[in-house]
Write a protein that holds these residues in place. Structure first.
Motif, PDB file in Angstrom:
ATOM      1  N   MET A  30       1.531  -1.210   0.333  1.00  0.00           N
ATOM      2  CA  MET A  30       0.405  -0.179  -0.212  1.00  0.00           C
ATOM      3  C   MET A  30       0.804   1.064  -0.245  1.00  0.00           C
ATOM      4  SD  MET A  30      -2.876   1.118   2.471  1.00  0.00           S
ATOM      5  CE  MET A  30      -3.683  -0.780   2.734  1.00  0.00           C
ATOM      6  N   GLU A  31       0.661   2.432  -0.451  1.00  0.00           N
ATOM      7  CA  GLU A  31       1.552   3.478  -1.202  1.00  0.00           C
ATOM      8  C   GLU A  31       1.275   4.500  -0.114  1.00  0.00           C
ATOM      9  OE1 GLU A  31      -0.488   6.447  -3.638  1.00  0.00           O
ATOM     10  OE2 GLU A  31       0.060   4.775  -4.560  1.00  0.00           O
ATOM     11  N   GLN A  32       2.011   5.196   1.097  1.00  0.00           N
ATOM     12  CA  GLN A  32       2.312   6.090   1.581  1.00  0.00           C
ATOM     13  C   GLN A  32       0.596   7.003   1.898  1.00  0.00           C
ATOM     14  OE1 GLN A  32       4.726   5.977   3.959  1.00  0.00           O
ATOM     15  NE2 GLN A  32       4.479   7.925   5.095  1.00  0.00           N
ATOM     16  N   SER A  33       0.096   7.257   0.630  1.00  0.00           N
ATOM     17  CA  SER A  33      -0.998   7.569   0.892  1.00  0.00           C
ATOM     18  C   SER A  33      -1.820   7.353   0.942  1.00  0.00           C
ATOM     19  CB  SER A  33      -0.954   9.112  -0.831  1.00  0.00           C
ATOM     20  OG  SER A  33      -1.307   8.342  -1.373  1.00  0.00           O
ATOM     21  N   GLN A  34      -2.284   6.345   0.395  1.00  0.00           N
ATOM     22  CA  GLN A  34      -3.770   5.492   0.821  1.00  0.00           C
ATOM     23  C   GLN A  34      -3.433   5.195   2.738  1.00  0.00           C
ATOM     24  OE1 GLN A  34      -2.563   2.412  -1.559  1.00  0.00           O
ATOM     25  NE2 GLN A  34      -4.533   2.654  -2.957  1.00  0.00           N
ATOM     26  N   GLN A  35      -2.202   4.638   3.010  1.00  0.00           N
ATOM     27  CA  GLN A  35      -1.622   5.141   4.722  1.00  0.00           C
ATOM     28  C   GLN A  35      -2.303   5.769   5.585  1.00  0.00           C
ATOM     29  OE1 GLN A  35       2.486   3.036   4.567  1.00  0.00           O
ATOM     30  NE2 GLN A  35       1.808   1.016   4.978  1.00  0.00           N
ATOM     31  N   GLN A  36      -1.882   7.068   4.951  1.00  0.00           N
ATOM     32  CA  GLN A  36      -2.024   8.492   5.513  1.00  0.00           C
ATOM     33  C   GLN A  36      -3.811   8.645   5.355  1.00  0.00           C
ATOM     34  OE1 GLN A  36      -0.181  10.148   7.001  1.00  0.00           O
ATOM     35  NE2 GLN A  36      -0.982  11.298   7.570  1.00  0.00           N
ATOM     36  N   THR A  37      -4.653   7.603   4.512  1.00  0.00           N
ATOM     37  CA  THR A  37      -5.552   8.604   4.567  1.00  0.00           C
ATOM     38  C   THR A  37      -6.224   7.348   5.489  1.00  0.00           C
ATOM     39  OG1 THR A  37      -5.356   8.620   1.974  1.00  0.00           O
ATOM     40  CG2 THR A  37      -7.536   8.360   3.081  1.00  0.00           C
ATOM     41  N   LEU A  38      -5.947   6.124   5.427  1.00  0.00           N
ATOM     42  CA  LEU A  38      -6.785   5.082   5.774  1.00  0.00           C
ATOM     43  C   LEU A  38      -7.066   5.932   7.615  1.00  0.00           C
ATOM     44  CD1 LEU A  38      -5.625   1.862   4.586  1.00  0.00           C
ATOM     45  CD2 LEU A  38      -8.079   3.030   4.418  1.00  0.00           C
ATOM     46  N   GLN A  39      -4.449   6.164   7.934  1.00  0.00           N
ATOM     47  CA  GLN A  39      -5.167   6.262   9.670  1.00  0.00           C
ATOM     48  C   GLN A  39      -6.244   7.736  10.015  1.00  0.00           C
ATOM     49  OE1 GLN A  39      -0.749   7.985   9.671  1.00  0.00           O
ATOM     50  NE2 GLN A  39      -0.734   7.516  12.569  1.00  0.00           N
ATOM     51  N   ASN A  40      -6.204   8.712   8.686  1.00  0.00           N
ATOM     52  CA  ASN A  40      -6.962   9.802   9.183  1.00  0.00           C
ATOM     53  C   ASN A  40      -8.156   9.395   8.972  1.00  0.00           C
ATOM     54  OD1 ASN A  40      -4.271  11.756   8.810  1.00  0.00           O
ATOM     55  ND2 ASN A  40      -4.975  12.440   6.938  1.00  0.00           N
ATOM     56  N   LEU A  41      -8.552   8.494   8.499  1.00  0.00           N
ATOM     57  CA  LEU A  41      -9.902   7.765   8.691  1.00  0.00           C
ATOM     58  C   LEU A  41     -10.093   7.010   9.815  1.00  0.00           C
ATOM     59  CD1 LEU A  41     -11.444   6.603   4.975  1.00  0.00           C
ATOM     60  CD2 LEU A  41     -11.903   8.501   6.159  1.00  0.00           C
ATOM     61  N   GLY A  42      -9.172   6.086  10.570  1.00  0.00           N
ATOM     62  CA  GLY A  42      -9.340   6.162  11.948  1.00  0.00           C
ATOM     63  C   GLY A  42      -9.428   6.731  12.963  1.00  0.00           C
ATOM     64  N   PHE A  43      -8.702   8.183  12.970  1.00  0.00           N
ATOM     65  CA  PHE A  43      -8.739   8.824  13.636  1.00  0.00           C
ATOM     66  C   PHE A  43     -10.230   9.535  14.324  1.00  0.00           C
ATOM     67  CE2 PHE A  43      -3.623   9.356  13.373  1.00  0.00           C
ATOM     68  CZ  PHE A  43      -3.430   9.251  14.586  1.00  0.00           C
ATOM     69  N   GLU A  44     -10.034   9.852  12.586  1.00  0.00           N
ATOM     70  CA  GLU A  44     -11.980  10.630  12.419  1.00  0.00           C
ATOM     71  C   GLU A  44     -13.270   9.881  13.159  1.00  0.00           C
ATOM     72  OE1 GLU A  44     -14.666  12.494   8.730  1.00  0.00           O
ATOM     73  OE2 GLU A  44     -12.224  12.280   8.791  1.00  0.00           O
ATOM     74  N   ILE A  45     -12.591   8.353  13.272  1.00  0.00           N
ATOM     75  CA  ILE A  45     -13.654   7.331  13.746  1.00  0.00           C
ATOM     76  C   ILE A  45     -13.873   7.488  14.915  1.00  0.00           C
ATOM     77  CG2 ILE A  45     -14.071   5.197  13.631  1.00  0.00           C
ATOM     78  CD1 ILE A  45     -13.301   4.812  10.228  1.00  0.00           C
ATOM     79  N   ALA A  46     -12.680   7.461  15.288  1.00  0.00           N
ATOM     80  CA  ALA A  46     -12.287   7.833  16.569  1.00  0.00           C
ATOM     81  C   ALA A  46     -12.752   8.846  17.457  1.00  0.00           C
ATOM     82  CB  ALA A  46     -10.542   7.487  17.251  1.00  0.00           C
TER      83      ALA A  46
END
Length: 57
Positions: free
Chosen positions: A1-17
Motif C-alpha cells: 500500500m502506498e504512503q498516501s493510502q496509509q495516511q488516508t486510512l490513518q486519518n479516517l481511523g482518527f476521524e472515526i475515533a
C-alpha cells in the motif's frame, strides 16, 4: 500500500475515533437531560397534586 493510502486510512481511523468520542459524549448528555426531565415531571406532578388538594381549585 502506498504512503498516501496509509495516511488516508490513518486519518479516517482518527476521524472515526473522534466521532465515537463525540457520540459517547452526546449519549451522556442525553442521559443527563432525560434524567432531569424525569425529575421535573415528578416535581410538576407533586405541585399539581398539591394544588388540587389545597382547596383553591
Amino acid at each position: 500500500m502506498e504512503q498516501s493510502q496509509q495516511q488516508t486510512l490513518q486519518n479516517l481511523g482518527f476521524e472515526i475515533a473522534n466521532k465515537a468520542i463525540e457520540i459517547a459524549q452526546l449519549r451522556a448528555q442525553l442521559s443527563a437531560v432525560q434524567s432531569e426531565n424525569e425529575q421535573l415531571k415528578s416535581r410538576i406532578d407533586e405541585l399539581s397534586k398539591g394544588e388540587s388538594n389545597d382547596g383553591t381549585n
